[in-house]
Design a protein around this motif. Sequence first.
Motif, PDB file in Angstrom:
ATOM      1  N   ARG A   1       0.821  -1.231  -0.074  1.00 40.13           N
ATOM      2  CA  ARG A   1       0.046  -0.033   0.045  1.00 40.13           C
ATOM      3  C   ARG A   1       0.796   1.104   0.037  1.00 40.13           C
ATOM      4  NH1 ARG A   1      -3.352  -3.551   3.335  1.00 40.13           N
ATOM      5  NH2 ARG A   1      -5.407  -3.524   2.164  1.00 40.13           N
ATOM      6  N   ARG A   2       1.843   1.178   0.845  1.00 37.80           N
ATOM      7  CA  ARG A   2       2.822   2.392   0.750  1.00 37.80           C
ATOM      8  C   ARG A   2       3.520   2.643  -0.476  1.00 37.80           C
ATOM      9  NH1 ARG A   2       6.229   1.096   5.167  1.00 37.80           N
ATOM     10  NH2 ARG A   2       4.501   1.706   6.280  1.00 37.80           N
ATOM     11  N   TYR A   3       3.982   1.369  -1.175  1.00 34.46           N
ATOM     12  CA  TYR A   3       4.627   1.573  -2.471  1.00 34.46           C
ATOM     13  C   TYR A   3       3.632   2.115  -3.503  1.00 34.46           C
ATOM     14  CZ  TYR A   3       6.561   0.086  -6.967  1.00 34.46           C
ATOM     15  OH  TYR A   3       7.032   0.132  -8.244  1.00 34.46           O
ATOM     16  N   LYS A   4       2.405   1.687  -3.378  1.00 39.30           N
ATOM     17  CA  LYS A   4       1.278   2.152  -4.273  1.00 39.30           C
ATOM     18  C   LYS A   4       1.266   3.625  -4.338  1.00 39.30           C
ATOM     19  CE  LYS A   4      -3.230   2.481  -5.561  1.00 39.30           C
ATOM     20  NZ  LYS A   4      -4.325   3.484  -4.982  1.00 39.30           N
ATOM     21  N   THR A   5       0.872   4.148  -2.981  1.00 44.41           N
ATOM     22  CA  THR A   5       0.656   5.417  -2.539  1.00 44.41           C
ATOM     23  C   THR A   5       1.853   6.246  -3.220  1.00 44.41           C
ATOM     24  OG1 THR A   5      -0.715   4.956  -0.835  1.00 44.41           O
ATOM     25  CG2 THR A   5       0.249   7.200  -0.875  1.00 44.41           C
ATOM     26  N   GLU A   6       3.106   5.749  -2.761  1.00 46.32           N
ATOM     27  CA  GLU A   6       4.211   6.702  -3.193  1.00 46.32           C
ATOM     28  C   GLU A   6       4.375   6.666  -4.952  1.00 46.32           C
ATOM     29  OE1 GLU A   6       7.510   4.816  -1.360  1.00 46.32           O
ATOM     30  OE2 GLU A   6       6.934   5.522   0.618  1.00 46.32           O
ATOM     31  N   GLU A   7       4.094   5.460  -5.636  1.00 54.08           N
ATOM     32  CA  GLU A   7       4.282   5.759  -7.045  1.00 54.08           C
ATOM     33  C   GLU A   7       3.000   6.389  -7.622  1.00 54.08           C
ATOM     34  OE1 GLU A   7       6.573   4.755  -9.497  1.00 54.08           O
ATOM     35  OE2 GLU A   7       7.535   4.769  -7.486  1.00 54.08           O
ATOM     36  N   PHE A   8       1.964   6.303  -6.732  1.00 55.80           N
ATOM     37  CA  PHE A   8       0.615   7.325  -7.275  1.00 55.80           C
ATOM     38  C   PHE A   8       0.931   8.670  -7.389  1.00 55.80           C
ATOM     39  CE2 PHE A   8      -3.863   8.215  -7.042  1.00 55.80           C
ATOM     40  CZ  PHE A   8      -4.411   7.236  -7.859  1.00 55.80           C
ATOM     41  N   ILE A   9       1.545   8.999  -6.441  1.00 55.87           N
ATOM     42  CA  ILE A   9       1.753  10.364  -6.051  1.00 55.87           C
ATOM     43  C   ILE A   9       2.883  10.838  -7.012  1.00 55.87           C
ATOM     44  CG2 ILE A   9       3.098  12.098  -4.465  1.00 55.87           C
ATOM     45  CD1 ILE A   9       1.499  10.698  -2.277  1.00 55.87           C
ATOM     46  N   ARG A  10       4.085   9.996  -7.274  1.00 58.62           N
ATOM     47  CA  ARG A  10       5.233  10.188  -8.226  1.00 58.62           C
ATOM     48  C   ARG A  10       4.527  10.565  -9.655  1.00 58.62           C
ATOM     49  NH1 ARG A  10       7.159   7.930 -12.391  1.00 58.62           N
ATOM     50  NH2 ARG A  10       6.130   5.883 -11.723  1.00 58.62           N
ATOM     51  N   ILE A  11       3.680   9.622 -10.155  1.00 60.71           N
ATOM     52  CA  ILE A  11       2.971   9.554 -11.380  1.00 60.71           C
ATOM     53  C   ILE A  11       2.007  11.019 -11.523  1.00 60.71           C
ATOM     54  CG2 ILE A  11       1.207   8.509 -12.825  1.00 60.71           C
ATOM     55  CD1 ILE A  11       2.203   5.866 -11.758  1.00 60.71           C
ATOM     56  N   GLY A  12       1.428  10.987 -10.320  1.00 68.25           N
ATOM     57  CA  GLY A  12       0.467  12.494 -10.556  1.00 68.25           C
ATOM     58  C   GLY A  12       1.250  13.639 -10.600  1.00 68.25           C
TER      59      GLY A  12
ATOM     60  N   THR B   1      -8.463  -9.586   0.111  1.00 60.67           N
ATOM     61  CA  THR B   1      -8.139  -8.851   1.266  1.00 60.67           C
ATOM     62  C   THR B   1      -7.069  -8.076   1.393  1.00 60.67           C
ATOM     63  OG1 THR B   1      -9.179 -10.701   2.547  1.00 60.67           O
ATOM     64  CG2 THR B   1      -7.709  -9.356   3.794  1.00 60.67           C
ATOM     65  N   TYR B   2      -5.668  -8.672   0.762  1.00 57.85           N
ATOM     66  CA  TYR B   2      -4.708  -7.825   0.784  1.00 57.85           C
ATOM     67  C   TYR B   2      -4.905  -6.436  -0.244  1.00 57.85           C
ATOM     68  CZ  TYR B   2      -1.533 -11.283   2.596  1.00 57.85           C
ATOM     69  OH  TYR B   2      -0.787 -12.045   3.572  1.00 57.85           O
ATOM     70  N   LEU B   3      -5.707  -6.635  -1.283  1.00 61.49           N
ATOM     71  CA  LEU B   3      -6.161  -5.626  -2.045  1.00 61.49           C
ATOM     72  C   LEU B   3      -6.851  -4.371  -1.576  1.00 61.49           C
ATOM     73  CD1 LEU B   3      -6.082  -7.526  -5.537  1.00 61.49           C
ATOM     74  CD2 LEU B   3      -4.452  -6.054  -4.619  1.00 61.49           C
ATOM     75  N   SER B   4      -8.027  -5.013  -0.976  1.00 60.65           N
ATOM     76  CA  SER B   4      -9.175  -4.227  -0.703  1.00 60.65           C
ATOM     77  C   SER B   4      -9.492  -3.946   0.813  1.00 60.65           C
ATOM     78  CB  SER B   4     -10.244  -4.387  -1.481  1.00 60.65           C
ATOM     79  OG  SER B   4     -10.814  -5.736  -1.112  1.00 60.65           O
ATOM     80  N   ALA B   5      -8.844  -4.712   1.790  1.00 62.11           N
ATOM     81  CA  ALA B   5      -9.222  -4.426   3.109  1.00 62.11           C
ATOM     82  C   ALA B   5      -8.853  -3.286   3.542  1.00 62.11           C
ATOM     83  CB  ALA B   5      -8.793  -5.488   3.851  1.00 62.11           C
ATOM     84  N   PRO B   6      -9.449  -2.275   4.128  1.00 56.37           N
ATOM     85  CA  PRO B   6      -9.110  -1.056   4.770  1.00 56.37           C
ATOM     86  C   PRO B   6      -8.049  -1.192   5.883  1.00 56.37           C
ATOM     87  CG  PRO B   6     -11.533  -0.980   5.364  1.00 56.37           C
ATOM     88  CD  PRO B   6     -10.886  -2.335   4.627  1.00 56.37           C
ATOM     89  N   THR B   7      -6.921  -0.398   5.844  1.00 53.58           N
ATOM     90  CA  THR B   7      -6.166  -0.261   6.840  1.00 53.58           C
ATOM     91  C   THR B   7      -5.627   1.428   7.185  1.00 53.58           C
ATOM     92  OG1 THR B   7      -3.934  -0.190   5.600  1.00 53.58           O
ATOM     93  CG2 THR B   7      -4.854  -2.430   6.033  1.00 53.58           C
ATOM     94  N   GLU B   8      -4.753   1.288   8.215  1.00 55.08           N
ATOM     95  CA  GLU B   8      -4.470   2.838   8.359  1.00 55.08           C
ATOM     96  C   GLU B   8      -4.027   3.544   7.271  1.00 55.08           C
ATOM     97  OE1 GLU B   8      -1.638   3.114  11.239  1.00 55.08           O
ATOM     98  OE2 GLU B   8      -2.694   2.179  12.996  1.00 55.08           O
ATOM     99  N   GLU B   9      -3.415   2.752   6.057  1.00 53.33           N
ATOM    100  CA  GLU B   9      -2.995   3.535   4.945  1.00 53.33           C
ATOM    101  C   GLU B   9      -3.900   3.255   3.805  1.00 53.33           C
ATOM    102  OE1 GLU B   9       0.920   1.778   3.938  1.00 53.33           O
ATOM    103  OE2 GLU B   9       1.659   1.872   6.074  1.00 53.33           O
ATOM    104  N   GLY B  10      -5.057   3.045   4.101  1.00 56.33           N
ATOM    105  CA  GLY B  10      -6.280   2.952   3.219  1.00 56.33           C
ATOM    106  C   GLY B  10      -6.278   1.809   2.658  1.00 56.33           C
ATOM    107  N   ILE B  11      -6.800   1.500   1.570  1.00 52.48           N
ATOM    108  CA  ILE B  11      -6.879   0.339   0.628  1.00 52.48           C
ATOM    109  C   ILE B  11      -5.805   0.398  -0.338  1.00 52.48           C
ATOM    110  CG2 ILE B  11      -9.294   0.069   1.306  1.00 52.48           C
ATOM    111  CD1 ILE B  11     -10.065   0.691  -1.664  1.00 52.48           C
ATOM    112  N   ALA B  12      -5.322  -0.614  -1.069  1.00 47.48           N
ATOM    113  CA  ALA B  12      -4.801  -0.687  -2.252  1.00 47.48           C
ATOM    114  C   ALA B  12      -5.281  -0.321  -3.384  1.00 47.48           C
ATOM    115  CB  ALA B  12      -3.872  -2.037  -2.496  1.00 47.48           C
TER     116      ALA B  12
END
Length: 170
Positions: free
Chosen positions: A1-12, A112-123
């Motif tokens: 989730r963290r990697y996805k968020t960091e890359e998402f921000i980089r792309i954005g 579950t790994y992809l869509s369960a909510p955590t402190e870092e949101g969902i993937a």
Amino acid sequence: RRYKTEEFIRIGLHDLGGELELVQVLTQLSKLADACLQAAVDLTLAELEQKHGAIPDGQFVVVGGGKLGGRELDYNSDLDLIFVYKASGEEKSTGGLPAHEYYVRAGQKLLTYLSAPTEEGIAYKVDMQLRPSGKAGPLVSSLDAFRDYHKTSSQLWERQALIKTRFVAG
């Protein structure tokens, strides 16, 4: 989730800065989803193997459809996924779990790994309606059952949707 968020921000940021064309943005977002899916599949199968053993010569594949299948993911796209496995009909894991049950557990854990909510949101938000029989169908299909369904029972729109599918992980 963290990697996805960091890359998402980089792309954005590169998108907002005008450094990327639209096609490049869609491609990078799709490649990011592919990488995240593969990592989640690897985690899922490793955990199942540790708990229930492995399926000798078994294979678990994630097929992407819709925007993911067409490498056209945008910032708010969900993932249209189909889970397919290949194993002989009576095959069991080295821990004794029948192949179909083993791969159903793999599909459930992967979701579950992809869509369960955590402190870092969902993937990712995941849509499983492209699987045989949609929401009423099994979460995971054997390769033979998947082929048979599309040869004998699928609706025209389901066969058309297959045009935009591709292997994404597994």
